[in-house]
Design an enzyme around this catalytic site. Structure first.
Site, PDB file in Angstrom:
ATOM      1  N   TRP A 162       0.803  -1.215   0.000  1.00  0.00           N
ATOM      2  CA  TRP A 162       0.000   0.000   0.000  1.00  0.00           C
ATOM      3  C   TRP A 162       0.842   1.275   0.000  1.00  0.00           C
ATOM      4  CZ3 TRP A 162       1.700   2.549   4.183  1.00  0.00           C
ATOM      5  CH2 TRP A 162       2.143   1.812   5.269  1.00  0.00           C
ATOM      6  N   ASN A 163       2.143   1.186   0.343  1.00  0.00           N
ATOM      7  CA  ASN A 163       2.886   2.429   0.573  1.00  0.00           C
ATOM      8  C   ASN A 163       3.252   3.177  -0.709  1.00  0.00           C
ATOM      9  OD1 ASN A 163       4.697   0.356  -0.003  1.00  0.00           O
ATOM     10  ND2 ASN A 163       6.339   1.240   1.210  1.00  0.00           N
ATOM     11  N   PRO A 187      -3.340  -5.792  -5.915  1.00  0.00           N
ATOM     12  CA  PRO A 187      -2.866  -4.641  -5.138  1.00  0.00           C
ATOM     13  C   PRO A 187      -3.238  -4.795  -3.673  1.00  0.00           C
ATOM     14  CG  PRO A 187      -4.865  -4.072  -6.325  1.00  0.00           C
ATOM     15  CD  PRO A 187      -4.505  -5.474  -6.745  1.00  0.00           C
ATOM     16  N   ALA A 188      -2.621  -3.991  -2.823  1.00  0.00           N
ATOM     17  CA  ALA A 188      -2.940  -4.014  -1.396  1.00  0.00           C
ATOM     18  C   ALA A 188      -4.406  -3.655  -1.180  1.00  0.00           C
ATOM     19  CB  ALA A 188      -2.049  -3.033  -0.647  1.00  0.00           C
ATOM     20  N   GLY A 240       6.705  -6.754   0.233  1.00  0.00           N
ATOM     21  CA  GLY A 240       6.003  -6.722   1.502  1.00  0.00           C
ATOM     22  C   GLY A 240       6.910  -7.166   2.630  1.00  0.00           C
ATOM     23  N   SER A 241       6.321  -7.661   3.695  1.00  0.00           N
ATOM     24  CA  SER A 241       7.090  -8.016   4.882  1.00  0.00           C
ATOM     25  C   SER A 241       7.880  -9.304   4.679  1.00  0.00           C
ATOM     26  CB  SER A 241       6.161  -8.186   6.082  1.00  0.00           C
ATOM     27  OG  SER A 241       5.401  -9.380   5.960  1.00  0.00           O
ATOM     28  N   GLU A 262      10.968  -8.530  -2.663  1.00  0.00           N
ATOM     29  CA  GLU A 262      11.503  -7.307  -2.060  1.00  0.00           C
ATOM     30  C   GLU A 262      10.838  -7.184  -0.711  1.00  0.00           C
ATOM     31  OE1 GLU A 262      11.457  -3.878  -0.508  1.00  0.00           O
ATOM     32  OE2 GLU A 262      10.414  -3.143  -2.291  1.00  0.00           O
ATOM     33  N   LEU A 263      11.632  -7.459   0.352  1.00  0.00           N
ATOM     34  CA  LEU A 263      11.061  -7.643   1.679  1.00  0.00           C
ATOM     35  C   LEU A 263      11.473  -6.499   2.618  1.00  0.00           C
ATOM     36  CD1 LEU A 263      11.652 -11.498   1.815  1.00  0.00           C
ATOM     37  CD2 LEU A 263       9.650 -10.253   0.981  1.00  0.00           C
ATOM     38  N   CYS A 296      10.142   1.208   2.521  1.00  0.00           N
ATOM     39  CA  CYS A 296      11.015   0.082   2.868  1.00  0.00           C
ATOM     40  C   CYS A 296      12.486   0.473   2.939  1.00  0.00           C
ATOM     41  CB  CYS A 296      10.815  -1.061   1.870  1.00  0.00           C
ATOM     42  SG  CYS A 296      11.061  -0.572   0.152  1.00  0.00           S
ATOM     43  N   GLU A 470      14.734  -5.486  -9.121  1.00  0.00           N
ATOM     44  CA  GLU A 470      13.745  -4.835  -9.969  1.00  0.00           C
ATOM     45  C   GLU A 470      14.337  -3.530 -10.465  1.00  0.00           C
ATOM     46  OE1 GLU A 470       9.506  -6.309  -8.230  1.00  0.00           O
ATOM     47  OE2 GLU A 470      10.467  -4.685  -7.123  1.00  0.00           O
TER      48      GLU A 470
END
Length: 491
Positions: A162-163, A187-188, A240-241, A262-263, A296, A470
């Site tokens: 979402w960010n 999407p989120a 995400g996380s 991508e965490l 992130c 990416e």
């Protein structure tokens, strides 16, 4: 479609529904919807279709049916569609930025910057689409030739956060389409509307039906499990996380799906004794406060040399205290609300824990009266090493400062984390800065610069911050398979 007074593009989804599947706007197969709220007020924006497993499977069917035609489409044509989408995003910057503010909450300045950044992925990969190369050469032993080809990996599935509701989508969609792959996007749930607007623009640019399928939902496990359980899905990318990424890696392993992850991050920001303190403060504001700290690669831990700690703390604290907090569309606001109340609660708990262990609040801004998920810009000093805030991702506008005198000791502390996404170093001595940068265990390092992201550069981390890259030339390679052909060649 009109959304809370904002004209969301003439080509936006009609009343039928918000699932973009096979080039059509549809309701969820079972009719379910869920609410999307404005984080600045808590008000309902609208209800959005909630896709389920039947929609997920239908999206795979649509993508798989479109795959062969897109694979055989000349790269130049793919490039033209992506470039036209770039132009449309630039044309509609204000509308898209206002939409991001509405559902994400970030300040308009940051939202407009995100739209520009997101659009650049379409321009960059429009250029890369025509540069996917093949190779032809002699076998060293003679008698035959090596032919090496690059082919699209196949149907791709994405889960975005979402960010950055625009940029995290385009960073995945653009290289996949450039490489010749159809896309499934979830999407989120907090920010589905921006992704749907991007889908509308791609359709307007001429993207054939079925190549982009966007499924908003508040039941992500059902949708993603349907995708990862289908052998036709050959690529999966998640932002995400770390905890969620580990679960998804296990699911992807069942069908040996190619993955990019991508965490989480825990970025150190290092200020050396010889740093230009004013430049370091400007860089710290960029690295910490862009997107309200809900980023992130945001600076998460500050290591400031004792010789400049007092000056840096005073100037950085003044800058943080001066940040204007409020709804993102208000004039002068540079810090909007956090995404939800849970995010605010987590930030508060980290600050409270640090203070309980001996940290002090050196600077704190204000928050507006009334509703909304706001947290003030805050600087903490004398933060002990055992404080949670030095070991957990803050994801908010709080900067914990610690000091150092010994470079090796500082590096040991900076690297004492399972994460390795981004780092920052400020020093007037480029040799020292590069030496520190090379010893920091991170996939990306900003040297005398607080802004890292660039569509033309590889984005990604090491350790438990992810797999793959990416953006950059590496970005399109993630969506290509290499095929070797041995060609008999007798003189």
């Amino acid at each position: 479609m009109n959304l809370a007074g904002i004209d969301l593009l003439a080509k936006a989804p009609p009343a039928e529904g918000d699932v973009f599947l096979g080039g059509r706007w549809l309701a969820a197969a079972d009719g379910r919807t869920y609410p999307v709220h404005d984080p600045a007020t808590g008000d309902l924006i609208r209800h959005v279709s909630s896709a389920g497993p039947d929609d997920a499977r239908a999206a795979i069917d649509a993508a798989h049916s479109a795959a062969a035609g897109w694979r055989s489409t000349p790269p130049r044509r793919r490039s033209e569609i992506l470039h036209d989408t770039f132009a449309l995003m630039r044309e509609h910057t204000d509308t898209l930025a206002r939409l991001i503010v509405l559902e994400n909450g970030k300040a308009y300045r940051d939202a407009a910057a995100e739209v520009g950044y997101a659009a650049e992925f379409f321009r960059w990969f429009a250029e890369e689409a025509v540069r996917v190369g093949s190779a032809f050469g002699d076998a060293p032993a003679g008698g035959y030739r090596h032919v090496v080809r690059k082919h699209p990996v196949g149907v791709t599935a994405f889960v975005t956060p979402w960010n950055f509701p625009a940029a995290m989508a385009t960073r995945k969609i653009a290289p996949a389409l450039a490489a010749g792959c159809p896309v499934l996007l979830k999407p989120a749930p907090e920010t589905p509307l921006t992704a749907l607007a991007v889908a509308a623009l791609l359709a307007e640019a001429g993207l054939p039906d079925g190549l982009l399928n966007v499924l908003p939902t508040d039941r992500a496990p059902e949708v993603v499990s349907a995708w990862l359980g289908d052998e036709r899905v050959r690529k999966f990318s998640f932002t995400g996380s770390t905890a969620t990424g580990k679960v998804l890696l296990e699911q992807a392993a069942e069908n040996v799906v190619n993955v990019t992850m991508e965490l989480g991050g825990n970025a150190p920001f290092v200020v050396c004794a010889d740093a230009d303190v004013d430049a370091a403060v400007r860089g710290a504001m960029d690295a910490k406060m862009r997107g309200g700290g809900e980023v992130c690669i945001a600076a998460n831990r500050f290591y400031v040399h004792a010789d400049v700690a007092a000056e840096f703390t005073e100037k950085f604290g003044a800058a943080m205290a001066a940040v204007r907090v409020g709804p993102g569309l208000e004039d002068g606001v540079t810090l909007g609300p956090m995404i939800n109340e849970g995010a605010v609660d987590k930030i508060r708990s980290l600050v409270d824990d640090a203070v309980a262990r001996g940290a002090r609040i050196a600077a704190r801004g204000g928050t507006p009266d009334g509703p909304g998920h706001f947290h003030p810009a805050t600087v903490l000093v004398d933060v002990p090493d055992d404080a949670r805030i030095l070991h957990e991702e803050v994801f908010g506008p709080v900067a914990p400062l610690t000091t150092f005198t010994d470079e090796n000791e500082m590096l040991a502390r900076a690297n004492a984390t399972v994460h390795g996404l981004a780092s920052y170093v400020y020093s007037r001595d480029v040799g020292r800065a590069l030496r520190i940068a090379e010893r920091l265990e991170a996939g990306m390092v900003g040297v005398n610069r607080g802004l890292l992201s660039d569509p033309a550069a590889p984005f990604g981390g090491v350790k438990q911050s992810g797999l793959g890259r990416e953006g950059g030339r590496e970005g399109i390679e993630a969506f290509l398979e290499t095929q070797y052909i041995a060609l008999d060649w007798t003189d």
